[in-house]
Design a protein around this motif. Structure first.
Motif, PDB file in Angstrom:
ATOM      1  N   LEU A  79       0.851  -1.184   0.000  1.00  0.00           N
ATOM      2  CA  LEU A  79       0.000   0.000   0.000  1.00  0.00           C
ATOM      3  C   LEU A  79       0.887   1.234   0.000  1.00  0.00           C
ATOM      4  O   LEU A  79       1.810   1.331   0.811  1.00  0.00           O
ATOM      5  N   VAL A  80       0.592   2.158  -0.894  1.00  0.00           N
ATOM      6  CA  VAL A  80       1.389   3.380  -0.990  1.00  0.00           C
ATOM      7  C   VAL A  80       0.458   4.586  -0.959  1.00  0.00           C
ATOM      8  O   VAL A  80      -0.374   4.760  -1.849  1.00  0.00           O
ATOM      9  N   GLU A  81       0.611   5.400   0.091  1.00  0.00           N
ATOM     10  CA  GLU A  81      -0.203   6.611   0.225  1.00  0.00           C
ATOM     11  C   GLU A  81       0.471   7.784  -0.458  1.00  0.00           C
ATOM     12  O   GLU A  81       1.699   7.844  -0.595  1.00  0.00           O
ATOM     13  N   SER A  82      -0.345   8.749  -0.839  1.00  0.00           N
ATOM     14  CA  SER A  82       0.154  10.007  -1.381  1.00  0.00           C
ATOM     15  C   SER A  82      -0.904  11.074  -1.163  1.00  0.00           C
ATOM     16  O   SER A  82      -2.054  10.760  -0.831  1.00  0.00           O
ATOM     17  N   GLY A  83      -0.501  12.323  -1.336  1.00  0.00           N
ATOM     18  CA  GLY A  83      -1.454  13.413  -1.277  1.00  0.00           C
ATOM     19  C   GLY A  83      -1.407  14.261  -0.020  1.00  0.00           C
ATOM     20  O   GLY A  83      -2.134  15.247   0.085  1.00  0.00           O
ATOM     21  N   GLY A  84      -0.556  13.890   0.922  1.00  0.00           N
ATOM     22  CA  GLY A  84      -0.452  14.706   2.119  1.00  0.00           C
ATOM     23  C   GLY A  84       0.226  16.031   1.837  1.00  0.00           C
ATOM     24  O   GLY A  84       0.744  16.268   0.746  1.00  0.00           O
ATOM     25  N   GLY A  85       0.219  16.904   2.841  1.00  0.00           N
ATOM     26  CA  GLY A  85       0.866  18.187   2.681  1.00  0.00           C
ATOM     27  C   GLY A  85       0.413  19.171   3.726  1.00  0.00           C
ATOM     28  O   GLY A  85      -0.180  18.801   4.744  1.00  0.00           O
ATOM     29  N   LEU A  86       0.693  20.433   3.467  1.00  0.00           N
ATOM     30  CA  LEU A  86       0.353  21.530   4.366  1.00  0.00           C
ATOM     31  C   LEU A  86      -0.846  22.280   3.793  1.00  0.00           C
ATOM     32  O   LEU A  86      -0.859  22.644   2.616  1.00  0.00           O
ATOM     33  N   VAL A  87      -1.834  22.504   4.634  1.00  0.00           N
ATOM     34  CA  VAL A  87      -3.036  23.211   4.211  1.00  0.00           C
ATOM     35  C   VAL A  87      -3.512  24.107   5.339  1.00  0.00           C
ATOM     36  O   VAL A  87      -3.276  23.809   6.516  1.00  0.00           O
ATOM     37  N   ALA A 144      -6.324  25.912   7.767  1.00  0.00           N
ATOM     38  CA  ALA A 144      -7.587  25.500   8.379  1.00  0.00           C
ATOM     39  C   ALA A 144      -8.751  25.904   7.475  1.00  0.00           C
ATOM     40  O   ALA A 144      -8.762  27.000   6.907  1.00  0.00           O
ATOM     41  N   GLY A 145      -9.703  24.988   7.348  1.00  0.00           N
ATOM     42  CA  GLY A 145     -10.838  25.198   6.463  1.00  0.00           C
ATOM     43  C   GLY A 145     -10.626  24.671   5.059  1.00  0.00           C
ATOM     44  O   GLY A 145     -11.584  24.591   4.274  1.00  0.00           O
ATOM     45  N   GLY A 146      -9.396  24.312   4.743  1.00  0.00           N
ATOM     46  CA  GLY A 146      -9.075  23.814   3.415  1.00  0.00           C
ATOM     47  C   GLY A 146      -9.366  22.338   3.251  1.00  0.00           C
ATOM     48  O   GLY A 146      -9.912  21.686   4.144  1.00  0.00           O
ATOM     49  N   SER A 147      -8.975  21.825   2.087  1.00  0.00           N
ATOM     50  CA  SER A 147      -9.249  20.431   1.740  1.00  0.00           C
ATOM     51  C   SER A 147      -7.994  19.752   1.206  1.00  0.00           C
ATOM     52  O   SER A 147      -7.094  20.411   0.663  1.00  0.00           O
ATOM     53  N   LEU A 148      -7.944  18.443   1.364  1.00  0.00           N
ATOM     54  CA  LEU A 148      -6.910  17.606   0.773  1.00  0.00           C
ATOM     55  C   LEU A 148      -7.549  16.285   0.378  1.00  0.00           C
ATOM     56  O   LEU A 148      -8.528  15.857   1.004  1.00  0.00           O
ATOM     57  N   ARG A 149      -6.975  15.651  -0.639  1.00  0.00           N
ATOM     58  CA  ARG A 149      -7.395  14.308  -0.986  1.00  0.00           C
ATOM     59  C   ARG A 149      -6.195  13.378  -0.936  1.00  0.00           C
ATOM     60  O   ARG A 149      -5.203  13.590  -1.641  1.00  0.00           O
ATOM     61  N   LEU A 150      -6.310  12.377  -0.095  1.00  0.00           N
ATOM     62  CA  LEU A 150      -5.267  11.363   0.008  1.00  0.00           C
ATOM     63  C   LEU A 150      -5.621  10.176  -0.888  1.00  0.00           C
ATOM     64  O   LEU A 150      -6.789   9.851  -1.068  1.00  0.00           O
ATOM     65  N   SER A 151      -4.577   9.561  -1.420  1.00  0.00           N
ATOM     66  CA  SER A 151      -4.747   8.365  -2.241  1.00  0.00           C
ATOM     67  C   SER A 151      -3.927   7.232  -1.651  1.00  0.00           C
ATOM     68  O   SER A 151      -2.895   7.466  -1.021  1.00  0.00           O
ATOM     69  N   CYS A 152      -4.392   6.018  -1.879  1.00  0.00           N
ATOM     70  CA  CYS A 152      -3.667   4.837  -1.431  1.00  0.00           C
ATOM     71  C   CYS A 152      -3.797   3.774  -2.513  1.00  0.00           C
ATOM     72  O   CYS A 152      -4.893   3.248  -2.742  1.00  0.00           O
ATOM     73  N   ALA A 153      -2.693   3.496  -3.165  1.00  0.00           N
ATOM     74  CA  ALA A 153      -2.678   2.506  -4.239  1.00  0.00           C
ATOM     75  C   ALA A 153      -2.250   1.147  -3.697  1.00  0.00           C
ATOM     76  O   ALA A 153      -1.228   1.048  -3.013  1.00  0.00           O
ATOM     77  N   ALA A 154      -3.027   0.131  -4.011  1.00  0.00           N
ATOM     78  CA  ALA A 154      -2.734  -1.231  -3.564  1.00  0.00           C
ATOM     79  C   ALA A 154      -2.173  -2.057  -4.706  1.00  0.00           C
ATOM     80  O   ALA A 154      -2.595  -1.924  -5.857  1.00  0.00           O
ATOM     81  N   GLY A 187     -12.706  -6.934   7.509  1.00  0.00           N
ATOM     82  CA  GLY A 187     -13.440  -5.717   7.838  1.00  0.00           C
ATOM     83  C   GLY A 187     -13.146  -5.158   9.207  1.00  0.00           C
ATOM     84  O   GLY A 187     -13.556  -4.036   9.518  1.00  0.00           O
ATOM     85  N   SER A 188     -12.410  -5.925  10.034  1.00  0.00           N
ATOM     86  CA  SER A 188     -12.125  -5.413  11.371  1.00  0.00           C
ATOM     87  C   SER A 188     -10.649  -5.499  11.735  1.00  0.00           C
ATOM     88  O   SER A 188     -10.157  -4.667  12.486  1.00  0.00           O
ATOM     89  N   THR A 189      -9.967  -6.487  11.236  1.00  0.00           N
ATOM     90  CA  THR A 189      -8.543  -6.636  11.517  1.00  0.00           C
ATOM     91  C   THR A 189      -7.752  -6.137  10.318  1.00  0.00           C
ATOM     92  O   THR A 189      -7.822  -6.721   9.247  1.00  0.00           O
ATOM     93  N   PHE A 190      -6.984  -5.082  10.534  1.00  0.00           N
ATOM     94  CA  PHE A 190      -6.202  -4.503   9.442  1.00  0.00           C
ATOM     95  C   PHE A 190      -4.769  -5.010   9.561  1.00  0.00           C
ATOM     96  O   PHE A 190      -4.088  -4.713  10.547  1.00  0.00           O
ATOM     97  N   ASN A 191      -4.322  -5.744   8.560  1.00  0.00           N
ATOM     98  CA  ASN A 191      -3.008  -6.377   8.665  1.00  0.00           C
ATOM     99  C   ASN A 191      -2.022  -5.946   7.591  1.00  0.00           C
ATOM    100  O   ASN A 191      -0.888  -6.429   7.569  1.00  0.00           O
ATOM    101  N   TYR A 192      -2.427  -5.067   6.697  1.00  0.00           N
ATOM    102  CA  TYR A 192      -1.495  -4.490   5.740  1.00  0.00           C
ATOM    103  C   TYR A 192      -1.579  -2.977   5.875  1.00  0.00           C
ATOM    104  O   TYR A 192      -2.692  -2.418   5.923  1.00  0.00           O
ATOM    105  N   TRP A 193      -0.407  -2.345   5.922  1.00  0.00           N
ATOM    106  CA  TRP A 193      -0.342  -0.914   6.186  1.00  0.00           C
ATOM    107  C   TRP A 193       0.565  -0.222   5.197  1.00  0.00           C
ATOM    108  O   TRP A 193       1.590  -0.770   4.770  1.00  0.00           O
ATOM    109  N   GLY A 194       0.192   1.007   4.861  1.00  0.00           N
ATOM    110  CA  GLY A 194       1.068   1.843   4.076  1.00  0.00           C
ATOM    111  C   GLY A 194       2.092   2.524   4.966  1.00  0.00           C
ATOM    112  O   GLY A 194       2.087   2.354   6.185  1.00  0.00           O
TER     113      GLY A 194
END
Length: 118
Positions: free
Chosen positions: A4-12, A14-24, A102-109
């Motif tokens: 799993l690889v996340e992307s899209g973080g950053g500095l914003v 207050a009141g702004g928006s961001l969209r994070l992505s996670c490619a599997a 659905g309850s146990t998360f065993n793979y992490w980015g």
């Protein structure tokens, strides 16, 4: 194994928006659900939301309900986290994760930093 690889973080601001992505990639057939978590400095990891991959059904923690939206793109094997009306207290490292049940998360980015300035 699943990667799993996340992307899209950053500095914003207050009141702004961001969209994070996670490619599997890899053994995605074992994925029943995917979720987003976050961990702020000095705090425990916090569950935010999850989506049942085949059904598209979602669940949100109260702390983000109405502000954050999880979605997925089957063709791209990617899950998204749309974050609106961001607050300084949303500052954290955000992680996506995959679950076989659905309850146990065993793979992490690796996580992506989100910083909300006041």
């Amino acid at each position: 194994q699943m990667q799993l690889v996340e992307s899209g973080g950053g500095l914003v601001q207050a009141g702004g928006s961001l969209r994070l992505s996670c490619a599997a990639s890899g053994r995605t057939s074992s994925r029943y659900a995917m979720g987003w978590f976050r961990q702020a400095p000095g705090k425990e990891r916090e569950f935010l939301t999850r989506i049942i991959w085949s059904l598209g059904s979602t669940y949100y923690a109260d702390s983000v309900k109405g502000r954050f939206t999880i979605s997925r793109d089957n063709a791209k094997n990617t899950v998204y986290l749309q974050m609106n009306s961001l607050k300084p207290e949303d500052t954290a490292v955000y992680y996506c994760a995959a679950s076989p049940d659905g309850s146990t998360f065993n793979y992490w980015g690796q996580g992506t930093q989100v910083t909300v300035s006041s």
